[in-house]
Design an enzyme around this catalytic site. Sequence first.
Site, PDB file in Angstrom:
ATOM      1  N   HIS A 199     -10.926   2.085  -4.371  1.00  0.00           N
ATOM      2  CA  HIS A 199     -10.529   2.483  -3.015  1.00  0.00           C
ATOM      3  C   HIS A 199     -11.214   3.763  -2.548  1.00  0.00           C
ATOM      4  CE1 HIS A 199      -8.248   4.897  -5.729  1.00  0.00           C
ATOM      5  NE2 HIS A 199      -7.845   5.679  -4.739  1.00  0.00           N
ATOM      6  N   ASP A 200     -11.943   4.426  -3.425  1.00  0.00           N
ATOM      7  CA  ASP A 200     -12.662   5.655  -3.044  1.00  0.00           C
ATOM      8  C   ASP A 200     -14.155   5.421  -2.875  1.00  0.00           C
ATOM      9  OD1 ASP A 200     -10.325   7.223  -3.253  1.00  0.00           O
ATOM     10  OD2 ASP A 200     -10.681   7.650  -5.372  1.00  0.00           O
ATOM     11  N   ASP A 253       0.077  -7.703   5.132  1.00  0.00           N
ATOM     12  CA  ASP A 253       1.257  -7.285   5.897  1.00  0.00           C
ATOM     13  C   ASP A 253       2.175  -8.488   6.045  1.00  0.00           C
ATOM     14  OD1 ASP A 253       3.034  -6.061   7.597  1.00  0.00           O
ATOM     15  OD2 ASP A 253       1.765  -6.256   9.376  1.00  0.00           O
ATOM     16  N   ASP A 284       2.309  -4.513   2.767  1.00  0.00           N
ATOM     17  CA  ASP A 284       3.599  -4.162   2.153  1.00  0.00           C
ATOM     18  C   ASP A 284       3.834  -4.975   0.886  1.00  0.00           C
ATOM     19  OD1 ASP A 284       4.402  -6.683   3.210  1.00  0.00           O
ATOM     20  OD2 ASP A 284       4.881  -5.709   5.124  1.00  0.00           O
ATOM     21  N   ASP A 339       0.344   3.661 -10.076  1.00  0.00           N
ATOM     22  CA  ASP A 339      -0.592   4.779  -9.956  1.00  0.00           C
ATOM     23  C   ASP A 339       0.208   6.068 -10.015  1.00  0.00           C
ATOM     24  OD1 ASP A 339      -2.814   6.370  -9.214  1.00  0.00           O
ATOM     25  OD2 ASP A 339      -3.582   4.766  -7.921  1.00  0.00           O
ATOM     26  N   GLU A 372      -8.037   8.512 -14.620  1.00  0.00           N
ATOM     27  CA  GLU A 372      -9.192   8.754 -13.755  1.00  0.00           C
ATOM     28  C   GLU A 372      -9.804  10.091 -14.164  1.00  0.00           C
ATOM     29  OE1 GLU A 372     -10.361   9.117  -9.019  1.00  0.00           O
ATOM     30  OE2 GLU A 372      -8.612  10.140  -9.813  1.00  0.00           O
ATOM     31  N   ASP A 380      -3.999   9.343 -11.856  1.00  0.00           N
ATOM     32  CA  ASP A 380      -4.876   9.959 -10.869  1.00  0.00           C
ATOM     33  C   ASP A 380      -5.385  11.321 -11.362  1.00  0.00           C
ATOM     34  OD1 ASP A 380      -5.768   9.726  -8.019  1.00  0.00           O
ATOM     35  OD2 ASP A 380      -4.689  11.613  -7.826  1.00  0.00           O
ATOM     36  N   ASP A 388       3.830  -4.974  11.229  1.00  0.00           N
ATOM     37  CA  ASP A 388       3.692  -3.579  11.660  1.00  0.00           C
ATOM     38  C   ASP A 388       2.273  -3.039  11.442  1.00  0.00           C
ATOM     39  OD1 ASP A 388       3.584  -3.226   8.944  1.00  0.00           O
ATOM     40  OD2 ASP A 388       5.343  -1.932   8.790  1.00  0.00           O
TER      41      ASP A 388
END
Length: 541
Positions: free
Chosen positions: A317-318, A25, A33, A102, A245, A203, A29
């Site tokens: 990330h999964d 970040d 980013d 992605d 994927e 994806d 916030d």
Amino acid sequence: MIDKTKYGWWRSAVFYQIYPKSFQDSDGDGVGDIPGIISRLDYLEGLGVDGVWLSPVFASPQADNGYDISDYRGIWPLYGTMEDMDRLISEAKKRGISVIMDLVLNHTSDEHPWFREALKGRENPFHDYYVWRDGSPDCPPNDMRACFGGSAWEYVPALGQYYFHQFAVKQPDLNWDNPRVRRELYDMIRFWVARGVEGFRLDVIDSVAKEPDRKITARGPRLHEYIRELSREAFCEPGLVTVGEAWSADVEEAKRWSAPDGSELSMVFQFEHVCLDQRGEKWDTLPLDLVELKRCFERWQKGLHGRGWNSLFLDNHDLPRIVSRWGDDGKYRVESAKCLAAMLHGMEGTPYIFQGEEIGMTNAPLELDGYEDVETVNMIAERRAAGYAEADILASARARSRDNARTPMQWDDSPNAGFTSGTPWLAVNGNYREINVRAALADPDSVYHFYRRLIALRKSLPVFREGTFTLLAPEDREIFAYRRDTEREHLLVLCNLSGNARSFPIPPDFEGAERLLGNYPEGGPVLRPWETRMLRAGEAT
Ligand code: TEU
């Protein structure tokens, strides 16, 4: 540096996946980013990676952390602006790092203007961009279930119709049988190529040719026809890298996806290996059978050699963090993280490192009310309703929730691990005081430096890219050992994936061979707990 204008450059490359929400970040916030990513490019250059795959940064209501896109040509404001994106692409390129975006082409957000139009009526030109079936409120077209729980059909009373969604209710599936939809997507891809993007991760690309009336999602009959068209129309530049994927891919299927003639994609992510330690649903875990894992990798290594191309990964990330999943995230965290890395990076294919894997980040000990991920939140609600014990639900979430991979990147030992000066959107793992980038950079024996050496080795020795794969001692339940051979060069990778000391016979042609890498001081015939060694014999070409 790799010449990225040539087809196939990605065979020598190593990629790094960034989950933007959790990486860095820059404005306090609590959400990562794009300026934050830019500020960490020097770190990635130091690691030696050739490209970054960014999980989606497009405009999105974030029902699935950006895998629900409401504008394919806009950036989610919390991540930054299009100018930030352009700057990221050019700053990365200066450091020899390609930006891979992605593409979520199977579905959009229900807040995408196409879907909003589609809702206006059956006669609206955008209605047929999605998959609709007639029905009455309590009688969906069939009993198909969505990946994130519940029915795959959502009723829209005003239309008297159901729309189809393989994932969350807020992710309506696009209708690929409509050529206008496909053309819109190709135009959008060309828009990003023109901005300097050098590749794409696609994806759930194996699901686009769905036929819900026959309950077909993955591997529909028109799938390869669509992929070849996509490749022809949108991936025209020879240097673009594309990775699909494909949870449904087996070796035969992957040969088509990654055919060396480039007619489809560069490679696919296949998931056979990461499904071995579950029983049916991913939440019901089984201990890993190492013999099965070795057989699985052997099949992929041999099957695709010369006929396709593998992607290599253990984390994304999964998935839960690999050191917690197949390693030992307690006493042998460092040793086991290195051992698993060597096991993977010694094979043929293009390795992908998920943020934090390179410092041995572990699963997150969240409480049930601390999970953010839509899949986990739905599972908790479903299993509570079905009467599961709270302790069992928590155990499943802690072992398997996608949030394990999504806690903020651990940069240093300052508050919130240096990820944000505000309140992070998902809790930081409390072990950041010990496990963080600053500490890893300072320690020559860290997991980070091991990854750095692995990446450098892959680039300097052709045997990593070209060598044949031979599994040794296939029935050994603790040791994963294999060799890679070209005519002139030979590589031996030994991995003791257990906490026991074990002897292992070194093949005679590796007696006295050069030790490329190891995770213990040089030692005798016994492999210590989680010890790995990489040996090389012969001449480099
Ligand atoms: O994942 C596809 C997918 O099948 C996953 O939902 C998978 O079954 C699950 O994560 C296992 O826990 C892709 C993205 O990688 C994922 O993040 C998205 O949520 C999903 O597609 C929908 O776009």
